[in-house]
Write a protein that holds these residues in place. Structure first.
Motif, mmCIF file in Angstrom:
data_model
loop_
_atom_site.group_PDB
_atom_site.id
_atom_site.type_symbol
_atom_site.label_atom_id
_atom_site.label_comp_id
_atom_site.label_asym_id
_atom_site.label_seq_id
_atom_site.Cartn_x
_atom_site.Cartn_y
_atom_site.Cartn_z
ATOM 1 N N ILE A 1 0.835 -1.200 0.000
ATOM 2 C CA ILE A 1 0.000 0.000 0.000
ATOM 3 C C ILE A 1 0.870 1.250 0.000
ATOM 4 C CG2 ILE A 1 -1.625 1.354 1.399
ATOM 5 C CD1 ILE A 1 -2.899 -1.241 2.272
ATOM 6 N N VAL A 2 0.455 2.229 -0.799
ATOM 7 C CA VAL A 2 1.058 3.571 -0.769
ATOM 8 C C VAL A 2 -0.021 4.518 -0.242
ATOM 9 C CG1 VAL A 2 2.076 5.435 -2.116
ATOM 10 C CG2 VAL A 2 2.589 3.053 -2.700
ATOM 11 N N GLU A 3 0.254 5.068 0.931
ATOM 12 C CA GLU A 3 -0.734 5.954 1.543
ATOM 13 C C GLU A 3 -0.681 7.359 0.931
ATOM 14 O OE1 GLU A 3 0.072 5.942 5.698
ATOM 15 O OE2 GLU A 3 -0.986 4.050 6.056
ATOM 16 N N ARG A 4 -1.810 8.010 1.012
ATOM 17 C CA ARG A 4 -1.875 9.397 0.569
ATOM 18 C C ARG A 4 -1.120 10.290 1.557
ATOM 19 N NH1 ARG A 4 -5.549 10.209 -3.474
ATOM 20 N NH2 ARG A 4 -7.029 8.509 -3.838
ATOM 21 N N THR A 5 -0.527 11.341 1.004
ATOM 22 C CA THR A 5 0.232 12.272 1.839
ATOM 23 C C THR A 5 -0.622 13.512 2.121
ATOM 24 O OG1 THR A 5 2.292 11.531 0.829
ATOM 25 C CG2 THR A 5 2.336 13.629 2.015
ATOM 26 N N PRO A 6 -1.064 13.697 3.351
ATOM 27 C CA PRO A 6 -1.840 14.915 3.658
ATOM 28 C C PRO A 6 -0.942 16.151 3.588
ATOM 29 C CG PRO A 6 -1.416 13.669 5.651
ATOM 30 C CD PRO A 6 -0.910 12.826 4.524
ATOM 31 N N VAL A 7 -1.402 17.181 2.922
ATOM 32 C CA VAL A 7 -0.586 18.385 2.746
ATOM 33 C C VAL A 7 -1.151 19.595 3.500
ATOM 34 C CG1 VAL A 7 0.316 17.638 0.531
ATOM 35 C CG2 VAL A 7 -1.813 18.957 0.607
ATOM 36 N N GLY A 8 -2.401 19.532 3.921
ATOM 37 C CA GLY A 8 -2.984 20.677 4.633
ATOM 38 C C GLY A 8 -4.432 20.421 4.968
ATOM 39 N N VAL B 1 -6.759 17.162 3.653
ATOM 40 C CA VAL B 1 -6.757 16.753 2.236
ATOM 41 C C VAL B 1 -5.319 16.459 1.799
ATOM 42 C CG1 VAL B 1 -8.832 18.077 1.654
ATOM 43 C CG2 VAL B 1 -6.573 19.155 1.497
ATOM 44 N N ASP B 2 -5.227 15.706 0.697
ATOM 45 C CA ASP B 2 -3.907 15.469 0.100
ATOM 46 C C ASP B 2 -3.706 16.412 -1.076
ATOM 47 O OD1 ASP B 2 -5.598 14.431 -1.808
ATOM 48 O OD2 ASP B 2 -4.492 12.549 -2.059
ATOM 49 N N ALA B 3 -2.653 16.204 -1.852
ATOM 50 C CA ALA B 3 -2.342 17.129 -2.940
ATOM 51 C C ALA B 3 -3.389 17.097 -4.037
ATOM 52 C CB ALA B 3 -0.974 16.782 -3.524
ATOM 53 N N LEU C 1 -9.244 13.203 3.575
ATOM 54 C CA LEU C 1 -8.698 12.102 4.346
ATOM 55 C C LEU C 1 -9.367 11.978 5.708
ATOM 56 C CD1 LEU C 1 -4.898 12.587 3.520
ATOM 57 C CD2 LEU C 1 -6.617 11.246 2.292
ATOM 58 N N SER C 2 -9.709 13.077 6.301
ATOM 59 C CA SER C 2 -10.380 13.048 7.611
ATOM 60 C C SER C 2 -11.037 14.406 7.846
ATOM 61 C CB SER C 2 -9.397 12.729 8.732
ATOM 62 O OG SER C 2 -8.402 13.741 8.819
ATOM 63 N N THR C 3 -11.954 14.416 8.792
ATOM 64 C CA THR C 3 -12.691 15.636 9.142
ATOM 65 C C THR C 3 -12.704 15.771 10.660
ATOM 66 O OG1 THR C 3 -14.084 15.433 7.172
ATOM 67 C CG2 THR C 3 -14.858 16.895 8.905
ATOM 68 N N ALA C 4 -12.493 16.974 11.121
ATOM 69 C CA ALA C 4 -12.461 17.218 12.572
ATOM 70 C C ALA C 4 -13.095 18.574 12.879
ATOM 71 C CB ALA C 4 -11.031 17.165 13.081
ATOM 72 N N GLU C 5 -13.551 18.688 14.127
ATOM 73 C CA GLU C 5 -14.145 19.944 14.562
ATOM 74 C C GLU C 5 -13.076 21.005 14.785
ATOM 75 O OE1 GLU C 5 -17.293 20.655 14.779
ATOM 76 O OE2 GLU C 5 -18.058 18.637 14.320
ATOM 77 N N ALA C 6 -11.942 20.597 15.329
ATOM 78 C CA ALA C 6 -10.846 21.530 15.600
ATOM 79 C C ALA C 6 -9.773 21.340 14.527
ATOM 80 C CB ALA C 6 -10.274 21.293 16.980
ATOM 81 N N ARG C 7 -8.963 22.359 14.365
ATOM 82 C CA ARG C 7 -7.899 22.301 13.353
ATOM 83 C C ARG C 7 -6.810 21.329 13.806
ATOM 84 N NH1 ARG C 7 -3.938 27.316 11.452
ATOM 85 N NH2 ARG C 7 -2.543 26.005 10.151
ATOM 86 N N PRO C 8 -6.485 20.329 12.976
ATOM 87 C CA PRO C 8 -5.433 19.387 13.355
ATOM 88 C C PRO C 8 -4.070 20.064 13.349
ATOM 89 C CG PRO C 8 -6.864 18.465 11.667
ATOM 90 C CD PRO C 8 -7.175 19.918 11.751
ATOM 91 N N ALA C 9 -3.251 19.708 14.299
ATOM 92 C CA ALA C 9 -1.921 20.297 14.382
ATOM 93 C C ALA C 9 -1.002 19.673 13.335
ATOM 94 C CB ALA C 9 -1.348 20.071 15.782
ATOM 95 N N GLY C 10 -0.034 20.491 12.880
ATOM 96 C CA GLY C 10 0.968 20.008 11.939
ATOM 97 C C GLY C 10 0.576 20.108 10.485
ATOM 98 N N GLY D 1 -11.275 29.183 -5.714
ATOM 99 C CA GLY D 1 -11.846 28.136 -6.563
ATOM 100 C C GLY D 1 -11.943 26.771 -5.919
ATOM 101 N N GLY D 2 -11.470 26.596 -4.703
ATOM 102 C CA GLY D 2 -11.628 25.328 -4.028
ATOM 103 C C GLY D 2 -10.642 24.257 -4.528
ATOM 104 N N THR D 3 -10.914 23.012 -4.155
ATOM 105 C CA THR D 3 -9.983 21.918 -4.450
ATOM 106 C C THR D 3 -9.940 21.544 -5.935
ATOM 107 O OG1 THR D 3 -11.736 20.318 -3.941
ATOM 108 C CG2 THR D 3 -10.241 20.923 -2.158
ATOM 109 N N GLY D 4 -10.919 21.990 -6.702
ATOM 110 C CA GLY D 4 -10.914 21.657 -8.116
ATOM 111 C C GLY D 4 -10.209 22.662 -9.004
ATOM 112 N N SER D 5 -9.625 23.692 -8.421
ATOM 113 C CA SER D 5 -8.999 24.738 -9.219
ATOM 114 C C SER D 5 -7.531 24.427 -9.487
ATOM 115 C CB SER D 5 -9.112 26.084 -8.484
ATOM 116 O OG SER D 5 -8.391 26.025 -7.265
ATOM 117 N N LYS D 6 -6.967 25.115 -10.492
ATOM 118 C CA LYS D 6 -5.557 24.963 -10.807
ATOM 119 C C LYS D 6 -4.678 25.541 -9.708
ATOM 120 C CE LYS D 6 -6.151 24.980 -15.836
ATOM 121 N NZ LYS D 6 -5.762 25.654 -17.112
ATOM 122 N N ALA D 7 -5.190 26.569 -9.031
ATOM 123 C CA ALA D 7 -4.422 27.158 -7.935
ATOM 124 C C ALA D 7 -4.233 26.149 -6.812
ATOM 125 C CB ALA D 7 -5.130 28.414 -7.413
ATOM 126 N N PHE D 8 -5.289 25.379 -6.498
ATOM 127 C CA PHE D 8 -5.150 24.373 -5.455
ATOM 128 C C PHE D 8 -4.165 23.286 -5.882
ATOM 129 C CE2 PHE D 8 -6.230 20.370 -3.459
ATOM 130 C CZ PHE D 8 -6.248 20.719 -2.119
#
Length: 342
Positions: free
Chosen positions: A214-221, A233-235, A240-249, A257-264
């Motif tokens: 298995i190759v896991e996804r790399t969370p980037v932010g 989310v990954d690149a 990947l996961s959802t939380a009420e508070a902001r995850p550290a790190g 434009g959100g996750t579907g944009s070229k900027a993202f």
């Protein structure tokens, strides 16, 4: 074969020529006239009689007692008359033809076997080789699809954020199947339930092991939704996961434009090119276009990244600048060949 001629009839016996005025020949006058052998001559009966002075007298030819017997068959008479024409003039019997035909066929078979010996050996070799290959292939296929190579152990490799035991439990339905009959569609359906899995590969290790790499996804932010929840989310923008508070790190990503944009996509490429230690120091990333990426470090410094091109080279340039000027307020690596410290 030339058509045989008719058997010649034996010539009639020829009497010796009698001299003119001589008395008729009989057996009683043989001893005196010289026309035969006199039985009363005694022990000299086999002697050659004297030849009379009369030139017209014909002397009979005496037969030697040791001479061969008179020919009794047509073939022998023909050979006696003309040895060179005996084979052509004497008719062949059915038995002679049968023997000749049999000998000819036997000689022909011998010649055919001699001239085809190499080809027969080659053909035999090909047949034996093909039979052995078919036996090996058939045996291998039969064994591969038999319970002798059934799955008994599922091994999961490459996991870090995931628990290998959870993946093994999801693939327990493949236990007991022959390795060649593992259902790849069922495996894919089971692994879709794990968002952290980016890619996987199945490997069969006979006789009983199924390995899943298995190759896991790399969370980037993280992204902050309108309801205030934070999503990791990954690149590629996969949640990947959802939380009420902001995850550290994780860096807080703010793009147009959100996750579907070229900027993202450009921001995700830039963040993924950073080593894990440096990525953990990024507090935020913003971009309105794919060419104006700006990273904000947790210490307050700002990094002008530019576009996502040459991200690996820009990463090495940023590390060198931070090492040379650790307290700088800004770092410009938009041109990786020329780093600027502000």
């Amino acid at each position: 074969m030339r058509r045989p001629s008719a058997i010649p009839s034996p010539a009639p016996p020829v009497e010796p020529e009698r001299p003119a005025g001589a008395p008729l020949f009989d057996g009683a006058r043989r001893g005196t006239a010289g026309f035969g052998i006199d039985a009363s001559a005694g022990p000299h009966a086999d002697a050659i009689p004297a030849v009379p002075d009369d030139a017209n007298t014909t002397v009979p030819i005496l037969l030697d007692r040791g001479a061969s017997a008179v020919p009794s068959t047509a073939r022998e008479r023909a050979e006696e008359a003309d040895p060179t024409a005996a084979q052509d003039d004497v008719p062949l019997t059915a038995r002679d033809l049968w023997h000749a035909t049999r000998a000819r066929r036997k000689a022909l078979r011998t010649e055919i076997r001699r001239f085809t010996q190499r080809s027969r050996r080659r053909r035999t070799g090909w047949i034996v080789g093909a039979a052995l290959a078919l036996l090996v292939v058939g045996g291998s296929i039969g064994a591969a699809y038999s319970p002798l190579f059934a799955v008994e152990t599922v091994t999961v490799e490459g996991t870090s954020a995931l628990k290998a035991a959870d993946v093994q439990k999801a693939l327990s339905g493949q236990v007991g199947r022959p390795l060649a009959l593992v259902d790849s569609s069922a495996v894919k359906a089971a692994l879709v339930a794990f968002p952290l899995i980016e890619t996987y590969r199945l490997e069969a290790h006979p006789p009983h092991d199924l390995v899943v790499r298995i190759v896991e996804r790399t969370p980037v932010g993280v992204l902050q939704a309108d309801d205030g929840r934070f999503t990791v989310v990954d690149a590629a923008g996969v949640v990947l996961s959802t939380a009420e508070a902001r995850p550290a790190g994780y860096a807080l990503i703010d793009v147009a434009g959100g996750t579907g944009s070229k900027a993202f996509a450009a921001v995700g490429t830039a963040l993924r090119s950073l080593p894990a230690e440096l990525r953990g120091q990024v507090d935020g990333a913003t971009a309105s276009t794919p060419d104006d990426i700006v990273l904000k470090l947790s210490g307050g410094a700002q990094v002008v990244w530019g576009s996502a091109e040459q991200s690996a080279l820009k990463t090495r340039s940023l590390q060198a600048l931070m090492k040379a000027s650790p307290g700088a307020a800004s770092y410009d690596v938009s041109s990786p060949g020329v780093g600027i410290v502000g």
